[in-house]
Design a protein around this motif. Structure first.
Motif, mmCIF file in Angstrom:
data_model
loop_
_atom_site.group_PDB
_atom_site.id
_atom_site.type_symbol
_atom_site.label_atom_id
_atom_site.label_comp_id
_atom_site.label_asym_id
_atom_site.label_seq_id
_atom_site.Cartn_x
_atom_site.Cartn_y
_atom_site.Cartn_z
ATOM 1 N N THR A 1 0.954 -1.345 -0.024
ATOM 2 C CA THR A 1 0.094 0.158 -0.188
ATOM 3 C C THR A 1 0.944 0.993 0.017
ATOM 4 O O THR A 1 1.976 1.347 0.353
ATOM 5 C CB THR A 1 -1.161 0.197 1.413
ATOM 6 N N THR A 2 0.222 2.307 -0.534
ATOM 7 C CA THR A 2 1.004 3.544 -0.163
ATOM 8 C C THR A 2 -0.037 4.794 0.169
ATOM 9 O O THR A 2 -1.153 4.762 -0.061
ATOM 10 C CB THR A 2 1.208 4.331 -1.832
ATOM 11 N N LEU A 3 0.379 5.536 1.094
ATOM 12 C CA LEU A 3 -0.210 6.482 1.880
ATOM 13 C C LEU A 3 0.136 7.854 1.089
ATOM 14 O O LEU A 3 1.408 8.037 0.976
ATOM 15 C CB LEU A 3 0.022 6.570 3.424
ATOM 16 N N GLU A 4 -0.720 8.554 0.698
ATOM 17 C CA GLU A 4 -0.561 9.904 0.501
ATOM 18 C C GLU A 4 -1.341 11.084 1.469
ATOM 19 O O GLU A 4 -2.650 11.017 1.875
ATOM 20 C CB GLU A 4 -1.443 10.131 -0.937
ATOM 21 N N LEU A 5 -0.263 11.372 2.384
ATOM 22 C CA LEU A 5 -0.924 12.340 3.463
ATOM 23 C C LEU A 5 -0.786 13.817 2.969
ATOM 24 O O LEU A 5 0.234 14.181 2.377
ATOM 25 C CB LEU A 5 0.013 12.021 4.551
ATOM 26 N N ALA A 6 -1.729 14.754 3.498
ATOM 27 C CA ALA A 6 -1.665 16.128 3.362
ATOM 28 C C ALA A 6 -2.056 16.756 4.466
ATOM 29 O O ALA A 6 -3.135 16.173 5.066
ATOM 30 C CB ALA A 6 -2.621 16.373 2.024
ATOM 31 N N TRP A 7 -1.379 17.819 4.943
ATOM 32 C CA TRP A 7 -1.830 18.440 6.072
ATOM 33 C C TRP A 7 -1.283 20.031 6.125
ATOM 34 O O TRP A 7 -0.570 20.336 5.191
ATOM 35 C CB TRP A 7 -0.776 17.779 7.280
ATOM 36 N N ALA A 8 -2.202 20.668 7.105
ATOM 37 C CA ALA A 8 -1.861 22.158 7.162
ATOM 38 C C ALA A 8 -2.161 22.433 8.757
ATOM 39 O O ALA A 8 -2.808 21.777 9.295
ATOM 40 C CB ALA A 8 -2.804 22.840 6.102
ATOM 41 N N ALA A 9 -1.436 23.553 8.991
ATOM 42 C CA ALA A 9 -1.583 23.819 10.764
ATOM 43 C C ALA A 9 -1.331 25.443 10.749
ATOM 44 O O ALA A 9 -0.578 25.910 9.716
ATOM 45 C CB ALA A 9 -0.430 23.342 11.513
ATOM 46 N N GLY A 10 -2.210 25.841 11.513
ATOM 47 C CA GLY A 10 -2.240 27.272 11.852
ATOM 48 C C GLY A 10 -2.397 27.529 13.424
ATOM 49 O O GLY A 10 -3.196 26.885 14.195
ATOM 50 N N THR A 11 -2.120 28.876 13.821
ATOM 51 C CA THR A 11 -2.256 29.201 15.116
ATOM 52 C C THR A 11 -2.506 30.913 15.196
ATOM 53 O O THR A 11 -1.926 31.502 14.232
ATOM 54 C CB THR A 11 -1.053 28.771 15.918
ATOM 55 N N ASP A 12 -3.360 31.189 15.980
ATOM 56 C CA ASP A 12 -3.694 32.684 16.107
ATOM 57 C C ASP A 12 -3.737 32.735 17.849
ATOM 58 O O ASP A 12 -4.331 31.968 18.557
ATOM 59 C CB ASP A 12 -4.893 33.006 15.187
ATOM 60 N N THR A 13 -3.317 34.028 17.818
ATOM 61 C CA THR A 13 -3.555 34.436 19.421
ATOM 62 C C THR A 13 -4.945 34.773 19.930
ATOM 63 O O THR A 13 -5.272 34.573 21.022
ATOM 64 C CB THR A 13 -2.790 35.772 19.682
ATOM 65 N N GLY A 14 -6.026 34.926 18.803
ATOM 66 C CA GLY A 14 -7.243 35.248 19.022
ATOM 67 C C GLY A 14 -7.698 36.699 19.470
ATOM 68 O O GLY A 14 -6.733 37.356 19.044
ATOM 69 N N LYS A 15 -8.608 37.101 19.831
ATOM 70 C CA LYS A 15 -9.113 38.458 19.947
ATOM 71 C C LYS A 15 -8.818 38.929 21.519
ATOM 72 O O LYS A 15 -8.862 40.109 21.749
ATOM 73 C CB LYS A 15 -10.447 38.571 19.452
ATOM 74 N N ARG A 16 -8.669 38.102 22.553
ATOM 75 C CA ARG A 16 -8.664 38.635 23.737
ATOM 76 C C ARG A 16 -7.255 38.386 24.495
ATOM 77 O O ARG A 16 -7.388 38.890 25.759
ATOM 78 C CB ARG A 16 -9.800 37.825 24.619
ATOM 79 N N ARG A 17 -6.481 37.455 23.942
ATOM 80 C CA ARG A 17 -5.337 37.050 24.890
ATOM 81 C C ARG A 17 -4.121 38.158 24.291
ATOM 82 O O ARG A 17 -4.178 38.373 22.990
ATOM 83 C CB ARG A 17 -5.187 35.731 24.848
ATOM 84 N N GLU A 18 -3.330 38.503 24.906
ATOM 85 C CA GLU A 18 -2.108 39.163 24.634
ATOM 86 C C GLU A 18 -0.963 38.344 24.035
ATOM 87 O O GLU A 18 -0.267 38.906 23.093
ATOM 88 C CB GLU A 18 -1.552 40.119 25.435
ATOM 89 N N VAL A 19 -0.933 37.173 24.668
ATOM 90 C CA VAL A 19 0.121 36.181 24.339
ATOM 91 C C VAL A 19 -0.461 35.053 23.746
ATOM 92 O O VAL A 19 -1.348 34.429 24.228
ATOM 93 C CB VAL A 19 1.012 35.853 25.235
ATOM 94 N N ASN A 20 0.320 34.552 22.745
ATOM 95 C CA ASN A 20 -0.248 33.020 22.396
ATOM 96 C C ASN A 20 0.695 31.803 22.975
ATOM 97 O O ASN A 20 1.707 31.568 22.685
ATOM 98 C CB ASN A 20 0.019 32.848 20.751
ATOM 99 N N GLN A 21 0.007 31.323 23.791
ATOM 100 C CA GLN A 21 0.645 30.161 24.584
ATOM 101 C C GLN A 21 0.413 28.852 23.968
ATOM 102 O O GLN A 21 0.704 27.828 24.685
ATOM 103 C CB GLN A 21 0.008 30.228 26.018
ATOM 104 N N ASP A 22 -0.135 28.618 22.792
ATOM 105 C CA ASP A 22 -0.432 27.513 21.973
ATOM 106 C C ASP A 22 1.076 27.221 21.276
ATOM 107 O O ASP A 22 1.653 28.294 20.953
ATOM 108 C CB ASP A 22 -1.462 27.559 21.059
#
Length: 257
Positions: A16-37
């Motif tokens: 078998t052959t696997l074709e993987l596709a992915w994307a990632a994103g992160t955002d501080t949001g509207k209420r936090r000053e720092v992104n702790q993610d």
């Protein structure tokens, strides 16, 4: 928000052959000053960490955890033993910053990796805390991981309904984290590799703003992983963006060799 792009990987396996596709994103949001993610989306490991603690403590906790796991990926072998050793090192990293961390500092850790060493390839999910892995399969979306939270324990005990849990005052209180005062052993779950599966790995900044149905809607409306991440991120921000938001979308295509 930095541009989100789709990455691909072809994984040749016996028969078998696997074709993987992915994307990632992160955002501080509207209420936090720092992104702790923090996020790591590098084959074969896809994880999200949501830090908590003082102004810098949570950021240190999540970044240390992801950095230690990135070293596992670079080492070439991802396994529970290697993951737990990396998490133990991350705890030492957290403790080594006493000026900004304390016993309340820590991070969630949730995601999955592809195990190819066995006769049959399979996914392994790992979870500490209340970030989540979702699976869209055959038009059904399922939360694969179980939250380590006070609210989830109340639901499991029959003392709280899922509807009541949505606005519970202890909604943010988790019962397990990567941190100085907690165990660093995740829950693991093995899943078969199925053609057409779509995974979402996310911090609770997404699930505070989108229902499971909403996540399913944006997956079905956006075939490209980066487009799906962008659409969910925009919707979460529009719905309030009360917390940091981090999302990975991972698509699986399995072909017979």
């Amino acid at each position: 928000m930095p541009e989100v792009t789709t990455h691909t990987r072809t994984v040749p396996l016996t028969g078998t052959t696997l074709e993987l596709a992915w994307a990632a994103g992160t955002d501080t949001g509207k209420r936090r000053e720092v992104n702790q993610d923090a996020v790591l989306a590098e084959y074969p490991l896809f994880v999200v960490a949501d830090g908590m603690g003082g102004h810098l403590g949570g950021e240190i906790a999540s970044a240390s955890t992801v950095d230690r796991l990135r070293a596992v990926v670079d080492g070439g072998t991802v396994s529970p033993r290697h993951i737990e050793k990396a998490l133990s090192r991350a705890v030492k990293d957290i403790v080594s910053h006493p000026e900004t961390t304390d016993e309340g500092t820590g991070t969630t850790l949730t995601g999955l990796y592809l195990e190819t060493a066995a006769d049959e390839p399979h996914w392994v999910t790992l979870n500490i805390g209340d970030s989540r892995v979702y699976l869209l399969r055959d038009d059904d979306i399922v939360q694969v991981t179980t939250d380590h939270s006070v609210v989830q324990e109340l639901i499991a005990a029959g003392r709280l309904s899922p509807e009541e849990a949505e606005n519970h005052p202890y909604g943010n209180v988790i019962t397990r984290a990567v941190g100085p005062s907690d165990s660093v052993k995740p829950d693991y779950l093995r899943l078969e590799v199925v053609d057409g599966d779509r995974f979402v790995v996310c911090s609770d900044g997404l699930t505070k703003e989108l229902t499971d149905f909403g996540i399913k809607h944006f997956l079905e409306a956006n075939a490209d992983p980066a487009a799906a991440v962008d659409a969910m991120m925009a919707a979460a921000l529009e719905n309030g963006g009360r917390d940091n938001i981090t999302i990975i979308v991972l698509d699986v295509n399995r072909r017979s060799s």
